[in-house]
Each structure stands twice: as C-alpha cells, then as structure tokens.
Motif scaffolding. Structure first.
Motif, PDB file in Angstrom:
ATOM      1  N   ILE A 153      39.263  -4.161 -13.049  1.00 22.80           N
ATOM      2  CA  ILE A 153      40.187  -5.197 -13.507  1.00 22.80           C
ATOM      3  C   ILE A 153      39.832  -6.545 -12.899  1.00 22.80           C
ATOM      4  CG2 ILE A 153      42.031  -3.479 -13.690  1.00 22.80           C
ATOM      5  CD1 ILE A 153      43.334  -4.806 -11.241  1.00 22.80           C
ATOM      6  N   ALA A 154      40.343  -7.592 -13.528  1.00 20.37           N
ATOM      7  CA  ALA A 154      40.262  -8.948 -12.981  1.00 20.37           C
ATOM      8  C   ALA A 154      41.455  -9.721 -13.510  1.00 20.37           C
ATOM      9  CB  ALA A 154      38.966  -9.640 -13.380  1.00 20.37           C
ATOM     10  N   ARG A 155      41.958 -10.643 -12.704  1.00 18.23           N
ATOM     11  CA  ARG A 155      43.051 -11.506 -13.154  1.00 18.23           C
ATOM     12  C   ARG A 155      42.498 -12.913 -13.345  1.00 18.23           C
ATOM     13  NH1 ARG A 155      46.388  -8.484  -9.384  1.00 18.23           N
ATOM     14  NH2 ARG A 155      46.501 -10.242  -7.926  1.00 18.23           N
ATOM     15  N   ASP A 199      32.992  -7.617 -15.641  1.00 19.99           N
ATOM     16  CA  ASP A 199      32.192  -8.640 -14.969  1.00 19.99           C
ATOM     17  C   ASP A 199      31.657  -9.675 -15.951  1.00 19.99           C
ATOM     18  OD1 ASP A 199      31.611  -7.500 -11.956  1.00 19.99           O
ATOM     19  OD2 ASP A 199      31.908  -5.907 -13.418  1.00 19.99           O
ATOM     20  N   THR A 200      31.229  -9.225 -17.111  1.00 22.83           N
ATOM     21  CA  THR A 200      30.735 -10.148 -18.131  1.00 22.83           C
ATOM     22  C   THR A 200      31.838 -11.088 -18.593  1.00 22.83           C
ATOM     23  OG1 THR A 200      29.074  -8.564 -18.900  1.00 22.83           O
ATOM     24  CG2 THR A 200      29.711 -10.299 -20.435  1.00 22.83           C
ATOM     25  N   VAL A 201      33.034 -10.554 -18.792  1.00 23.57           N
ATOM     26  CA  VAL A 201      34.158 -11.373 -19.240  1.00 23.57           C
ATOM     27  C   VAL A 201      34.552 -12.388 -18.172  1.00 23.57           C
ATOM     28  CG1 VAL A 201      36.613 -11.303 -19.844  1.00 23.57           C
ATOM     29  CG2 VAL A 201      35.027  -9.684 -20.886  1.00 23.57           C
ATOM     30  N   VAL A 202      34.519 -11.999 -16.908  1.00 18.08           N
ATOM     31  CA  VAL A 202      34.838 -12.924 -15.822  1.00 18.08           C
ATOM     32  C   VAL A 202      33.878 -14.110 -15.837  1.00 18.08           C
ATOM     33  CG1 VAL A 202      34.811 -13.204 -13.314  1.00 18.08           C
ATOM     34  CG2 VAL A 202      35.981 -11.248 -14.337  1.00 18.08           C
ATOM     35  N   PRO A 204      38.955 -11.599  -8.470  1.00 21.48           N
ATOM     36  CA  PRO A 204      37.649 -11.187  -8.987  1.00 21.48           C
ATOM     37  C   PRO A 204      37.659  -9.744  -9.468  1.00 21.48           C
ATOM     38  CG  PRO A 204      37.615 -11.298  -6.590  1.00 21.48           C
ATOM     39  CD  PRO A 204      38.914 -11.894  -7.020  1.00 21.48           C
ATOM     40  N   ALA A 205      36.648  -9.381 -10.216  1.00 24.63           N
ATOM     41  CA  ALA A 205      36.538  -8.025 -10.733  1.00 24.63           C
ATOM     42  C   ALA A 205      36.611  -7.011  -9.598  1.00 24.63           C
ATOM     43  CB  ALA A 205      35.236  -7.864 -11.509  1.00 24.63           C
ATOM     44  N   THR A 206      37.508  -6.052  -9.745  1.00 24.63           N
ATOM     45  CA  THR A 206      37.780  -5.053  -8.712  1.00 24.63           C
ATOM     46  C   THR A 206      37.940  -3.695  -9.360  1.00 24.63           C
ATOM     47  OG1 THR A 206      38.963  -6.728  -7.410  1.00 24.63           O
ATOM     48  CG2 THR A 206      39.355  -4.413  -6.849  1.00 24.63           C
ATOM     49  N   THR A 207      37.327  -2.685  -8.781  1.00 23.06           N
ATOM     50  CA  THR A 207      37.448  -1.332  -9.315  1.00 23.06           C
ATOM     51  C   THR A 207      38.580  -0.592  -8.619  1.00 23.06           C
ATOM     52  OG1 THR A 207      35.100  -1.208  -9.876  1.00 23.06           O
ATOM     53  CG2 THR A 207      36.286   0.874  -9.653  1.00 23.06           C
TER      54      THR A 207
END
Length: 264
Positions: A242-244, A216-219, A232-235
């Motif tokens: 992960i996030a793309r 989340d921080t990286v996004v 978006p960030a997804t567990t």
C-alpha cells in the motif's frame, strides 16, 4: 474487498470535488488511465471518470465556498430520507439533500458524530459504480477517527454497519461490514487518529483505496504528475503493498496491490 454486488450499507459510489477538473483528469488519467465524460448540461459540470467505458467514480469542479477538495464515499441506502433521519438521531448532521438526481437515484451528503463527511446513494436507474475491486477502481475504504467505539456505534445506528477486530502487526484492526453479511463481506476499516500521526493534521475523514497493478510504479507516477507521497509504498503481510498519496490539490487517497489469497 469491495465488489459491485452492492448491499445496503456498503459503498456504492465515490466522487471527488476539485478546484480544477481538467487538472484532476490529467492527474488521475495519467495515474489510472481514467477518462472523463460529462453528465450533461443539466448536471452543473458533474461528470464520470471511466475506465474502458465503465464508470469508476464521479467528479466535479467546486469553489472554496464548498469546502476543501476531497473524495466523498457514498454508502448504499434503501431509503435516503430514513437514513438521513437516522444520521441525525445518531448525533450526525445532514449537510446536503436528500434529493432526487435526475431519476438516477437519491443522494445526500452527511457528517458523522465526529464531523466526517460521507454520502448515501439510494439507487434508481444507477445502482452505483460499474467496477470495483479491479485495478484502477475503488476496492477499500478506511475511516480515520478520534474514537473507534463512538464511530462504530454511529455507523451501526445510521447505516447498520457492523465491526469486528482482526489481529494485525502491532495490534488489532477494526474491520467494517454490512449488517448480517459477516467478516467475509468487509469493505473497510477504522483506524484511530492517535495511531496515525500523519492523518491528524487534516482531521478525521474517510480514505478511499484504489487497486493497482504495481504500487511502486503508481507512487512514482504520482510524483511525476504533481502529487504528494504521504506514506511510501509499504508491504503489509497478508494484505498487500500500500501507499498513501494526495493529488496536486491535496485530495487524499491510497493505493494497494492486494495480496492474492493464494499468496497469503
């Protein structure tokens, strides 16, 4: 996940072509803490992204005549000439090389049966990246392709790669590992384009994943640095969060905070 215990067929190098190497350094440096070191005056502007003095990737500035900016994943080859020939026999193409890179190794840039660009690296004095599977470094690769069976057959013939199906929420995920290494050595996967509509616009390609401490921080950092959040960030249970993303020049990549085996 990927390590630096490179075996034949496993990813051992990655680099990015970008229209603005300084802008790419600003983005990836802000995102992952990377620094850039030139490979020298004879390298045509090519250089190395480093993390605490260890090389995690390569990079170079390239014009539009060299194709759209992108990450290229390189796979370890024992014999670049033989692998290039195997690629052609498997109905792929040789785009560039093979050639010697100042004694560091031999490389070639190729395309698979669906036109997906990838590279091979036959180690010389440089075996591959210095770090993998750690925060800020490559840890996984994923092929988005229109035909899983055709892709699996191509990479088996060209690189000796093996595939296996892993149960996944909503279906089965196709894992990829080096020949004879078993499922525990899986370094990537294959995903049908039909199952990922957001990927179709750019066509099939290899997507690199970089390990992070906090997805989340990286996004949020990527947004502030001018990047785009493509997913978006997804567990994913048993996998991680992960996030793309895409950098300011449209180069696609993903990040993951891997779930530890103890938490799985």
């Amino acid at each position: 996940m990927l390590t630096t215990r490179f075996v034949t067929g496993a990813p051992n190098w990655i680099d990015v072509t970008t229209p603005d190497i300084d802008g790419a350094l600003s983005f990836y440096g802000g995102l992952f803490g990377w620094q850039f070191q030139s490979a020298g005056p004879d390298a045509g502007g090519y250089g190395f992204f480093q993390l605490d003095g260890r090389t995690v990737a390569g990079g170079s500035q390239a014009g539009p005549e060299q194709g759209p900016p992108s990450w290229t994943v390189y796979f370890r080859s024992e014999d670049a000439q033989a692998t290039a020939k195997a690629v052609e026999q498997a109905h792929g193409r040789v785009l560039f090389g093979p050639l010697d890179v100042m004694g560091k190794g031999h490389m070639a840039v190729l395309a698979d049966q669906a036109g997906v660009k990838f590279g091979i690296w036959q180690p010389g004095t440089t075996k591959g990246v210095d770090v993998a599977g750690e925060p800020g470094a490559l840890c996984w690769v994923e092929l988005y392709t229109p035909d899983i069976a055709a892709a699996a057959a191509f990479y088996h013939q060209a690189l000796g790669l093996e595939t296996s199906g892993v149960p996944f929420p909503g279906g089965t995920y196709t894992c990829v590992n080096p020949s004879g290494a078993g499922d525990d050595a899986a370094f990537g996967g294959m995903v049908p384009l039909a199952d990922a509509p957001a990927e179709v616009e750019g066509g099939p390609y290899w997507l690199p994943y970089f390990e992070v401490e906090n997805t989340d921080t990286v996004v949020e950092k990527a947004r502030r640095l001018g990047g785009t959040v493509r997913m978006p960030a997804t567990t994913l249970a048993g996998v991680g969060r992960i996030a793309r993303l895409a950098d300011p020049y449209g180069v696609r990549f993903a990040v993951i905070k891997s779930e530890s085996p103890e938490a799985a």
